[in-house]
Design a protein around this motif. Structure first.
Motif, mmCIF file in Angstrom:
data_model
loop_
_atom_site.group_PDB
_atom_site.id
_atom_site.type_symbol
_atom_site.label_atom_id
_atom_site.label_comp_id
_atom_site.label_asym_id
_atom_site.label_seq_id
_atom_site.Cartn_x
_atom_site.Cartn_y
_atom_site.Cartn_z
ATOM 1 N N GLY A 5 0.845 -1.328 0.113
ATOM 2 C CA GLY A 5 0.050 0.091 -0.121
ATOM 3 C C GLY A 5 0.695 1.417 -0.106
ATOM 4 O O GLY A 5 0.008 2.292 0.013
ATOM 5 N N HIS A 6 2.015 1.367 0.146
ATOM 6 C CA HIS A 6 3.016 2.528 -0.172
ATOM 7 C C HIS A 6 3.056 2.861 -1.655
ATOM 8 O O HIS A 6 3.041 2.300 -2.576
ATOM 9 C CB HIS A 6 4.227 2.097 0.409
ATOM 10 N N THR A 7 3.154 4.125 -1.684
ATOM 11 C CA THR A 7 3.243 4.879 -3.102
ATOM 12 C C THR A 7 4.753 4.795 -3.383
ATOM 13 O O THR A 7 5.572 5.579 -2.656
ATOM 14 C CB THR A 7 2.596 6.404 -3.006
ATOM 15 N N VAL A 8 5.063 4.024 -4.304
ATOM 16 C CA VAL A 8 6.433 4.007 -4.579
ATOM 17 C C VAL A 8 6.988 4.431 -6.024
ATOM 18 O O VAL A 8 6.253 4.366 -6.990
ATOM 19 C CB VAL A 8 7.036 2.191 -4.678
ATOM 20 N N THR A 9 7.994 5.247 -5.904
ATOM 21 C CA THR A 9 8.635 5.885 -7.309
ATOM 22 C C THR A 9 10.025 5.530 -7.358
ATOM 23 O O THR A 9 10.867 5.275 -6.563
ATOM 24 C CB THR A 9 8.592 7.315 -7.146
ATOM 25 N N VAL A 10 10.364 4.603 -8.624
ATOM 26 C CA VAL A 10 11.720 4.071 -8.817
ATOM 27 C C VAL A 10 12.541 5.220 -9.409
ATOM 28 O O VAL A 10 12.068 5.117 -10.701
ATOM 29 C CB VAL A 10 11.643 2.726 -9.271
ATOM 30 N N TYR A 11 13.756 5.409 -9.357
ATOM 31 C CA TYR A 11 14.505 6.428 -10.046
ATOM 32 C C TYR A 11 15.763 5.403 -10.666
ATOM 33 O O TYR A 11 16.558 4.889 -9.869
ATOM 34 C CB TYR A 11 15.054 7.478 -9.248
ATOM 35 N N GLU A 12 16.014 5.795 -11.911
ATOM 36 C CA GLU A 12 16.902 4.918 -12.779
ATOM 37 C C GLU A 12 17.584 6.174 -13.720
ATOM 38 O O GLU A 12 16.852 6.568 -14.428
ATOM 39 C CB GLU A 12 16.334 3.992 -13.638
ATOM 40 N N ARG A 13 19.110 6.084 -13.582
ATOM 41 C CA ARG A 13 19.811 7.057 -14.442
ATOM 42 C C ARG A 13 19.961 6.488 -15.906
ATOM 43 O O ARG A 13 19.967 7.221 -16.509
ATOM 44 C CB ARG A 13 21.133 7.242 -13.667
ATOM 45 N N ALA A 14 19.425 5.307 -16.172
ATOM 46 C CA ALA A 14 19.906 4.694 -17.406
ATOM 47 C C ALA A 14 18.349 5.121 -18.220
ATOM 48 O O ALA A 14 17.485 5.606 -17.735
ATOM 49 C CB ALA A 14 20.181 3.268 -17.467
ATOM 50 N N ASP A 15 18.450 4.475 -19.434
ATOM 51 C CA ASP A 15 17.239 4.809 -20.263
ATOM 52 C C ASP A 15 16.314 3.687 -20.247
ATOM 53 O O ASP A 15 15.156 3.857 -20.906
ATOM 54 C CB ASP A 15 17.700 5.092 -21.728
ATOM 55 N N ALA A 16 16.485 2.792 -19.537
ATOM 56 C CA ALA A 16 15.549 1.675 -19.107
ATOM 57 C C ALA A 16 15.661 0.876 -17.876
ATOM 58 O O ALA A 16 16.828 1.008 -17.089
ATOM 59 C CB ALA A 16 15.743 0.540 -20.229
ATOM 60 N N ILE A 17 14.693 0.525 -17.334
ATOM 61 C CA ILE A 17 14.665 -0.228 -15.873
ATOM 62 C C ILE A 17 15.286 -1.463 -16.015
ATOM 63 O O ILE A 17 15.196 -2.368 -17.026
ATOM 64 C CB ILE A 17 13.327 -0.420 -15.637
ATOM 65 N N GLY A 18 16.071 -1.795 -14.915
ATOM 66 C CA GLY A 18 16.627 -3.247 -14.699
ATOM 67 C C GLY A 18 17.999 -3.089 -14.285
ATOM 68 O O GLY A 18 18.403 -4.321 -13.682
#
Length: 487
Positions: free
Chosen positions: A166-179
């Motif tokens: 139930g938490h609101t999660v934002t993932v920050y990634e410096r590359a151009d795609a997730i992973g």
């Protein structure tokens, strides 16, 4: 226990690989899995030991005997449910984990162990095939906002766990795609990007917000994050590579592995690499320095790009073929293993390209580009305290031609300049982010996990770390938690 005498009746059988000289023509998945009935036979070899050392050896604590029994009895859906209780991404570990669990298999004391990772992969692939892997959005939201910095396996595991409660999660990634390392550190022939994309899609439907091309500390300040979020989770990995300070190091054509490997994966999905930044092994004599998994990945990628020749150098001496007395069962043994890339090199070039106990002394070049590497052979010995020491073998100097040199010697610690220094986190003696038992750093509300905390390690460790971080963060925010962790 699915079949009481299965371990006595059946031999260990793995999936197959496409023929070496065929698979090196592209970056397609090289693995050919067993059929369902064959997987059930392999699951029947599990003895359902009273003390399952396989589960103990697994960093995630996978409940291996239980899902083996379920697979044998054709209860694939239930097997996936059991597997997902401990592992968010069994397809990642099923594809690329070295299977620490198998070294703890009791059957492996005097016979070949069960095939844990192949069964694990079969379970999750059956789940995707049947459409039972679905998003699990929360029924109620807590109103708490969390930033996860870094989208590698630890960041993804933490984000998914936290979003589901139930938490609101934002993932920050410096590359151009997730992973993270999954996307741009592991070649597509070992882990196709499809495997990552479908999990990212699932997580987006669970409410996770992904922001790519966003370098925290540069594009977004740490103060902005601290003001916007209740908790910051640092899961950026260990990305400062080990270097060689020798003469000629600055010649063109000498690169870190993680400058080379990501470009290959980007090309595979049609992304353009600027000509002045492009690194390719095509028609080149390639020297890979470093004998681990990353070095092996450089070998396989170089062959697929059309290298004229590939040679791999390792500073340490060759590991033994079998367990040594100092590494008894159930310890994961450091033994000689031949990767799929090494087998490809043997088929392509007709030789074992691995060279052990070799030190690099210097590089030579022409017109600013590397052309030669000067090396010397080493002799290793063990002192009375069990410590290994090396000395150069007199008169053993030799030279190799080189058009491209790739450093695959491991990583030292996370990058300090920028986000970490701006936050003011403390470091341990190795330069990793220092954290308490609950993963919190010296800064209130700032947590860390994965390679950034423990140092360079395996994907399975990273997922376990991410799950532990999620449990600690949820407890920190809510006072209690229902999340599970093996750590």
């Amino acid at each position: 226990m699915g079949k009481a005498t299965g371990f006595k009746e059946f031999e260990r059988k793995l999936g197959n690989y496409k023929p070496e000289l065929d698979r090196v023509n592209n970056f397609d998945d090289i693995y050919v899995p067993l059929e369902d009935e064959e997987i059930k036979v392999q699951a029947s070899r599990c003895m359902d030991c009273g003390v399952p050392f396989c589960s103990y050896n697994c960093p995630l604590g996978n409940i291996i005997p239980d899902y083996n029994d379920l697979v044998y009895n054709n209860q694939w859906d239930k097997a996936l449910e059991v597997l997902h209780t401990t592992n968010n991404f069994p397809e990642f570990t099923g594809k690329i984990c070295p299977a620490l669990c198998e070294s703890g298999c009791v059957l492996g004391i005097n016979r070949k162990p069960i095939t844990c990772k192949q069964i694990e992969l079969a379970i999750i692939e059956k789940g995707w095939e049947k459409g039972i892997v679905k998003p699990q959005p929360p029924a109620v939201y807590t109103g708490k906002k969390i930033a996860v910095v870094g989208s590698g396996p630890s960041g993804l595991a933490a984000a998914q766990q936290l979003a589901r409660v139930g938490h609101t999660v934002t993932v920050y990634e410096r590359a151009d795609a997730i992973g993270g390392c999954l996307r741009y550190g592991i070649p597509d022939y070992k882990l196709p990007q499809l495997y990552i994309d479908r999990r990212v899609n699932q997580m987006e439907e669970e409410g996770v917000d992904f922001k790519t091309n966003t370098n925290v500390g540069k594009d977004v300040s740490v103060e902005d994050l601290k003001n916007k979020y209740d908790v910051i989770c640092l899961t950026g990995g260990s990305t400062t590579p080990r270097d060689l300070d020798v003469s000629g190091r600055n010649l063109d054509g000498i690169h870190f592995a993680m400058e080379f490997l990501p470009q290959a994966n980007k090309r595979n999905v049609g992304k353009d690499i600027p000509a002045n930044e492009s690194i390719t092994a095509k028609d080149k004599k390639v020297i890979v320095i470093g004998g681990g998994d990353t070095g092996s990945d450089c070998v396989g990628t170089s062959i697929r790009q059309g290298a004229a020749d590939v040679i791999q150098l390792e500073l340490l001496d060759a590991p033994p073929a079998d367990r040594s007395s100092g590494q008894p069962w159930p310890v994961y043994p450091m033994i000689l293993r031949t990767s799929t890339s090494h087998k490809e090199a043997m088929a392509k070039f007709g030789k074992d390209i691995r060279n052990y106990s070799i030190a690099t002394k210097s590089f030579e070049g022409k017109d600013g580009k590397v052309t030669k590497i000067n090396c010397v052979k080493l002799k290793w010995s063990t002192d009375e305290n069990g410590r290994k020491t090396m000395e150069e073998v007199e008169g053993s100097e030799f030279q190799l031609d080189a058009d491209l040199v790739l450093f695959a010697m491991g990583f030292l610690h996370p990058e300090h300049k920028g986000m970490l220094d701006d936050l003011g986190v403390e470091y341990d003696g190795r330069g990793n982010v220092l954290a308490a038992a609950n993963c919190m750093t010296n800064i209130e509300g700032v947590f860390t996990a994965g390679d950034m905390r423990r140092g360079q390690s395996l994907v399975v460790h990273a997922i376990a770390e991410g799950r532990k971080l999620a449990k600690s963060v949820d407890e920190y925010l809510m006072g209690t938690t229902y999340l599970r962790s093996s750590l």
